[in-house]
Design an enzyme around this catalytic site. Structure first.
Site, PDB file in Angstrom:
ATOM      1  N   SER A   9       0.950  -1.117   0.118  1.00  0.00           N
ATOM      2  CA  SER A   9       0.281   0.000   0.222  1.00  0.00           C
ATOM      3  C   SER A   9       0.947   1.382  -0.075  1.00  0.00           C
ATOM      4  O   SER A   9       2.058   1.326   0.601  1.00  0.00           O
ATOM      5  CB  SER A   9      -0.856  -0.083   1.216  1.00  0.00           C
ATOM      6  OG  SER A   9      -1.344   1.338   1.557  1.00  0.00           O
ATOM      7  N   TYR A  41      -1.978  -0.080  10.255  1.00  0.00           N
ATOM      8  CA  TYR A  41      -2.023  -0.860   8.963  1.00  0.00           C
ATOM      9  C   TYR A  41      -0.640  -0.738   8.047  1.00  0.00           C
ATOM     10  O   TYR A  41      -0.298  -1.513   7.294  1.00  0.00           O
ATOM     11  CB  TYR A  41      -3.223  -0.144   8.001  1.00  0.00           C
ATOM     12  CG  TYR A  41      -3.534  -0.567   6.877  1.00  0.00           C
ATOM     13  CD1 TYR A  41      -4.101  -1.925   6.571  1.00  0.00           C
ATOM     14  CD2 TYR A  41      -3.201   0.313   5.760  1.00  0.00           C
ATOM     15  CE1 TYR A  41      -4.170  -2.186   5.301  1.00  0.00           C
ATOM     16  CE2 TYR A  41      -3.254  -0.130   4.368  1.00  0.00           C
ATOM     17  CZ  TYR A  41      -3.940  -1.431   4.119  1.00  0.00           C
ATOM     18  OH  TYR A  41      -3.903  -1.960   2.680  1.00  0.00           O
ATOM     19  N   LYS A  57       2.068  -3.516   6.902  1.00  0.00           N
ATOM     20  CA  LYS A  57       2.357  -3.737   5.525  1.00  0.00           C
ATOM     21  C   LYS A  57       3.816  -3.666   5.112  1.00  0.00           C
ATOM     22  O   LYS A  57       4.500  -4.534   4.501  1.00  0.00           O
ATOM     23  CB  LYS A  57       1.739  -2.775   4.556  1.00  0.00           C
ATOM     24  CG  LYS A  57       0.147  -2.907   4.230  1.00  0.00           C
ATOM     25  CD  LYS A  57      -0.214  -4.117   3.460  1.00  0.00           C
ATOM     26  CE  LYS A  57      -1.681  -4.368   3.516  1.00  0.00           C
ATOM     27  NZ  LYS A  57      -1.946  -5.533   2.675  1.00  0.00           N
ATOM     28  N   ARG A 115      -9.329  14.367   9.330  1.00  0.00           N
ATOM     29  CA  ARG A 115      -9.253  13.004   9.826  1.00  0.00           C
ATOM     30  C   ARG A 115      -7.986  12.987  10.378  1.00  0.00           C
ATOM     31  O   ARG A 115      -6.899  13.014   9.845  1.00  0.00           O
ATOM     32  CB  ARG A 115      -9.646  12.177   8.812  1.00  0.00           C
ATOM     33  CG  ARG A 115      -9.750  10.854   9.313  1.00  0.00           C
ATOM     34  CD  ARG A 115     -10.606   9.704   8.277  1.00  0.00           C
ATOM     35  NE  ARG A 115      -9.675   9.543   7.296  1.00  0.00           N
ATOM     36  CZ  ARG A 115     -10.095   8.786   6.161  1.00  0.00           C
ATOM     37  NH1 ARG A 115     -11.246   8.144   6.351  1.00  0.00           N
ATOM     38  NH2 ARG A 115      -9.364   8.773   4.977  1.00  0.00           N
TER      39      ARG A 115
HETATM   40  N1  UDP Z   1     -12.275  11.520   2.760  1.00  0.00           N
HETATM   41  C1  UDP Z   1     -13.416  12.558   3.016  1.00  0.00           C
HETATM   42  N2  UDP Z   1     -14.558  12.121   3.769  1.00  0.00           N
HETATM   43  C2  UDP Z   1     -14.648  10.575   3.683  1.00  0.00           C
HETATM   44  C3  UDP Z   1     -13.771   9.774   3.440  1.00  0.00           C
HETATM   45  C4  UDP Z   1     -12.422  10.357   3.082  1.00  0.00           C
HETATM   46  O1  UDP Z   1     -12.863  13.687   2.629  1.00  0.00           O
HETATM   47  O2  UDP Z   1     -15.830  10.558   4.133  1.00  0.00           O
HETATM   48  C5  UDP Z   1     -10.842  12.119   2.183  1.00  0.00           C
HETATM   49  C6  UDP Z   1      -9.571  11.601   3.081  1.00  0.00           C
HETATM   50  O3  UDP Z   1      -9.473  12.768   3.954  1.00  0.00           O
HETATM   51  C7  UDP Z   1      -8.720  11.636   2.089  1.00  0.00           C
HETATM   52  C8  UDP Z   1      -9.400  11.168   0.648  1.00  0.00           C
HETATM   53  O4  UDP Z   1     -10.782  11.427   1.040  1.00  0.00           O
HETATM   54  O5  UDP Z   1      -8.182  12.881   1.482  1.00  0.00           O
HETATM   55  C9  UDP Z   1      -9.114   9.515   0.526  1.00  0.00           C
HETATM   56  O6  UDP Z   1      -9.450   9.039   1.677  1.00  0.00           O
HETATM   57  P1  UDP Z   1      -9.797   7.348   1.634  1.00  0.00           P
HETATM   58  O7  UDP Z   1     -10.134   7.069   2.964  1.00  0.00           O
HETATM   59  O8  UDP Z   1     -10.868   6.744   0.716  1.00  0.00           O
HETATM   60  O9  UDP Z   1      -8.367   6.817   1.460  1.00  0.00           O
HETATM   61  P2  UDP Z   1      -7.108   6.711   2.149  1.00  0.00           P
HETATM   62  O10 UDP Z   1      -6.093   7.759   1.102  1.00  0.00           O
HETATM   63  O11 UDP Z   1      -7.475   7.608   3.591  1.00  0.00           O
HETATM   64  O12 UDP Z   1      -6.438   5.649   2.441  1.00  0.00           O
END
Ligand code: UDP
Length: 246
Positions: free
Chosen positions: A34, A59, A63, A202
């Site tokens: 990943s 996570y 990996k 987040r």
């Molecule tokens: N994201 C968001 N709202 C959501 C879920 C994700 O704004 O409900 C944003 C998150 O902050 C990141 C992008 O979307 O910038 C991709 O997040 P995801 O969880 O799909 O994958 P990650 O890159 O975190 O593994």
């Protein structure tokens, strides 16, 4: 976060699988790694040679541990043929609309949440952070169509026929896309509205992450073929026609 589950599944699971493969004299493996192994990096795009620092993410660390154990394994036994594929953000669905993702409960990832909102299952998308140092302030990722990812595996398997040792490749499009850009593209491609609000960042999210995928092209002859529009349309076909909700 459930660190012990990640370590049990990814690390112990891989060890168990490798032991069983050894007994069966099967020595070819593709490991699903990943982009999280790169951690919080400031400069994009990411090449495979970049330092690996999966910050505080169990996570990503699990990996990376598997990557390390595979590296040790091929040194100890050159008979192994192993590809380590670092996935960026897999999205989309099979073009038939019959196979796609249906996460249990509230989706964590952007695409399933966004498509649930478009389908009317959820009221609005919360965009995690509008103050990142990116052109529109929202996080940037490299979204790759799952079928392009599948083809990357086939290309890696062909490569392994003639190459022993451990070979690591980024599988991504090479293009960073912001959350807002993805929302807009989804609305345009599908004609569905995606109401959203901008919320706080987040915890654990990086501002931006996208691949330099030139190595996969140079050595595997692989690159992504599908467009952002394909990603959005195939996701929507799955969500609106194929998926059966419980
Ligand atoms: N994201 C968001 N709202 C959501 C879920 C994700 O704004 O409900 C944003 C998150 O902050 C990141 C992008 O979307 O910038 C991709 O997040 P995801 O969880 O799909 O994958 P990650 O890159 O975190 O593994």
């Amino acid at each position: 976060m459930q660190p012990l589950d990640y370590y049990a599944n990814n690390v112990t699971g891989t060890l168990t699988l490798l032991a069983a493969m050894d007994v069966a004299s099967v020595k070819t493996l593709i490991f699903s790694s990943s982009a999280t192994v790169y951690g919080n990096v400031q400069t994009m795009p990411l090449t495979e040679a970049h330092e690996l620092l999966p910050a505080t993410n169990p996570y990503g660390r699990s990996k990376l541990m598997v990557e390390w154990l595979l590296a040790d394994l091929v040194v100890a036994n050159p008979a192994w043929h192993i590809a380590c594929l670092r996935y960026f953000n897999p999205v989309g669905a099979h073009e038939s609309g019959l196979i796609g993702e249906a996460p249990c409960g509230v989706p964590n990832n952007l695409m399933p949440y966004l498509s649930d909102v478009a389908f009317g299952l959820r009221e609005s998308l919360t965009i995690f952070g509008g103050d990142y140092p990116t052109p529109d302030g929202t996080g940037m990722r490299d979204y790759i169509h799952v079928m392009d990812l599948v083809e990357g595996h086939v290309a890696a398997l062909k490569y392994l026929k003639n190459h022993s040792g451990l070979h690591t490749f980024n599988l991504g499009t090479g293009r960073g896309l912001s959350v807002l850009e993805l929302v807009r593209a989804f609305e345009t491609s599908t004609g569905q509205a995606v109401p959203f609000v901008i919320g706080p960042r987040r915890v654990g999210d990086v501002a931006a992450c996208w691949a330099d995928a030139t190595s996969a092209y140079a050595l595997l002859g692989w690159h992504t073929q599908r467009t952002l529009e394909d990603i959005c349309r195939d996701t929507w076909r799955w969500v609106s026609e194929g998926r059966v909700d419980e």
